[in-house]
Design a protein around this motif. Structure first.
Motif, PDB file in Angstrom:
ATOM      1  N   ASP A 164      -9.217 -30.389   8.339  1.00 43.78           N
ATOM      2  CA  ASP A 164      -8.228 -29.703   9.185  1.00 43.78           C
ATOM      3  C   ASP A 164      -7.025 -29.209   8.383  1.00 43.78           C
ATOM      4  OD1 ASP A 164      -9.660 -29.972  11.572  1.00 43.78           O
ATOM      5  OD2 ASP A 164      -8.885 -32.006  11.886  1.00 43.78           O
ATOM      6  N   GLU A 213       3.378 -27.009   8.762  1.00 42.78           N
ATOM      7  CA  GLU A 213       3.885 -26.497  10.032  1.00 42.78           C
ATOM      8  C   GLU A 213       5.104 -25.605   9.829  1.00 42.78           C
ATOM      9  OE1 GLU A 213       4.579 -29.885  12.472  1.00 42.78           O
ATOM     10  OE2 GLU A 213       2.434 -30.379  12.683  1.00 42.78           O
ATOM     11  N   ALA A 216       0.958 -20.073   8.600  1.00 43.36           N
ATOM     12  CA  ALA A 216       0.327 -19.840   9.891  1.00 43.36           C
ATOM     13  C   ALA A 216      -0.667 -20.954  10.196  1.00 43.36           C
ATOM     14  CB  ALA A 216      -0.391 -18.488   9.881  1.00 43.36           C
ATOM     15  N   PRO A 217      -0.963 -21.187  11.479  1.00 41.96           N
ATOM     16  CA  PRO A 217      -1.896 -22.262  11.845  1.00 41.96           C
ATOM     17  C   PRO A 217      -3.295 -22.032  11.282  1.00 41.96           C
ATOM     18  CG  PRO A 217      -0.671 -21.493  13.769  1.00 41.96           C
ATOM     19  CD  PRO A 217      -0.393 -20.522  12.662  1.00 41.96           C
ATOM     20  N   LEU A 218      -3.974 -23.107  10.999  1.00 42.77           N
ATOM     21  CA  LEU A 218      -5.331 -23.054  10.475  1.00 42.77           C
ATOM     22  C   LEU A 218      -6.256 -22.261  11.398  1.00 42.77           C
ATOM     23  CD1 LEU A 218      -7.654 -24.068   8.574  1.00 42.77           C
ATOM     24  CD2 LEU A 218      -7.745 -26.119   9.998  1.00 42.77           C
ATOM     25  N   ARG A 219      -6.145 -22.464  12.703  1.00 36.81           N
ATOM     26  CA  ARG A 219      -7.060 -21.801  13.642  1.00 36.81           C
ATOM     27  C   ARG A 219      -6.992 -20.279  13.530  1.00 36.81           C
ATOM     28  NH1 ARG A 219      -2.795 -23.695  16.667  1.00 36.81           N
ATOM     29  NH2 ARG A 219      -1.606 -22.111  17.820  1.00 36.81           N
ATOM     30  N   GLU A 220      -5.807 -19.746  13.222  1.00 33.78           N
ATOM     31  CA  GLU A 220      -5.669 -18.297  13.089  1.00 33.78           C
ATOM     32  C   GLU A 220      -6.474 -17.775  11.901  1.00 33.78           C
ATOM     33  OE1 GLU A 220      -2.096 -15.016  12.301  1.00 33.78           O
ATOM     34  OE2 GLU A 220      -1.594 -17.010  13.098  1.00 33.78           O
ATOM     35  N   ARG A 242       1.644 -32.435   6.483  1.00 32.93           N
ATOM     36  CA  ARG A 242       1.594 -31.795   7.799  1.00 32.93           C
ATOM     37  C   ARG A 242       2.921 -31.134   8.131  1.00 32.93           C
ATOM     38  NH1 ARG A 242      -3.711 -31.187   9.325  1.00 32.93           N
ATOM     39  NH2 ARG A 242      -4.841 -33.122   8.915  1.00 32.93           N
TER      40      ARG A 242
END
Length: 303
Positions: free
Chosen positions: A167, A137, A141-145, A133
């Motif tokens: 996730d 970070e 880039a974040p996973l959601r993007e 993790r």
């Protein structure tokens, strides 16, 4: 609902006779084990090898090895520290029942979720999860993007499923023949600018953070077990670093790496494809371990 921990006993773990000077890390799907689609049995039915089912899901056999490959794997597991290294999630990995020295055998170490998890005796290592993790970070880039971009760019006409794995990364199940020209290259470029890697394996398109790698998890296993001669095998772009990290590696004659004629020093590019390639990989790995063990067992010459 959480997945129950796999209970293991001392007899389920790596066999006591395994030579820990040799660490063998192998990808599973389309390297060691094969679905019906990937078997590539290009011989008359009467000449086809006998197959052993090594994965069952919803009452159906999903993945196979040749019986000969299974026998060789049992011998390999008894001769070296064997570490499955897969992009499968932990739940998907636990459906696989690899041949071993005893019923219910569980590898001492296994790498899942493309390096996102290290299982020790079948149990996730929390320290490694925290380390992963932190790395993600800091460098991608974040996973959601990425998930949002895939939702916008993947046409439902040729996209059967969209999934997120623990996730950590995302993947699509697609109709490969219907992928628009240039779409994969565009996705690869977009993801690359954000510290992510794209891999096309069969009908699946993976988007994976670059720091999330089997090779990083393998390095951690190697650190824990001490110095070892490392052997590895894999067929996809996500396996390239795993092959490069080893003292010797093998790739089958099919798959993402074969399609691009990828090779590297110390990596054997096999001509066999399908389940026959899986058998040949285990055979050559076992031969390499045997030869190494014999060489180190020889007494020093008298001077």
């Amino acid at each position: 609902m959480s997945t129950p921990e796999r209970q293991t006993s001392s007899t389920d773990r790596q066999p006591a006779g395994a030579d820990r000077r040799f660490l063998v890390a192998s990808d599973l799907d389309r390297t060691l084990i094969y679905s019906n689609r990937a078997l590539a049995l290009d011989v008359p039915d009467r000449l086809a090898p006998r197959l052993l089912s090594v994965e069952v899901h919803d009452g159906k056999a999903l993945s196979f090895m040749t019986e000969q490959a299974a026998e060789l794997l049992v011998e390999l597991v008894g001769a070296a520290l064997f570490v499955p290294a897969t992009t499968r999630t932990r739940t998907q990995y636990e459906r696989v029942n690899l041949p071993g020295p005893t019923p219910g055998w569980v590898p001492e170490y296994a790498i899942c979720t493309n390096g996102g998890q290290i299982l020790v005796g079948g149990v996730p290592d929390e320290d490694w999860q925290a380390e992963v993790r932190t790395r993600l970070e800091a460098a991608s880039a974040p996973l959601r993007e990425v998930v949002e971009h895939l939702a916008l760019s993947a046409d439902p006409e040729w996209t059967h499923k969209r999934r997120v794995a623990e996730d950590l990364f995302a993947y699509l199940v697609v109709e490969r023949a219907e992928l628009p020209a240039g779409w994969l290259d565009e996705l690869t470029g977009w993801c690359g600018e954000r510290g992510w890697t794209v891999s096309l394996q069969g009908r699946k398109v993976y988007a994976v953070p670059a720091p999330l790698s089997k090779s990083a998890a393998l390095a951690e296993v190697e650190r824990r077990v001490g110095g070892a001669t490392v052997l590895s095998a894999g067929d996809s772009l996500l396996d390239a670093e795993l092959l490069l990290a080893a003292d010797a590696g093998w790739r089958p004659g099919h798959g993402e790496l074969a399609d691009s004629d990828w090779t590297a020093p110390g990596v054997t590019a096999l001509t066999q494809i399908g389940v026959a390639a899986g058998e040949e990989i285990v055979r050559q790995m076992l031969e390499r371990v045997r030869a190494g063990a014999q060489a180190t067992a020889r007494p020093a010459p008298v001077r």
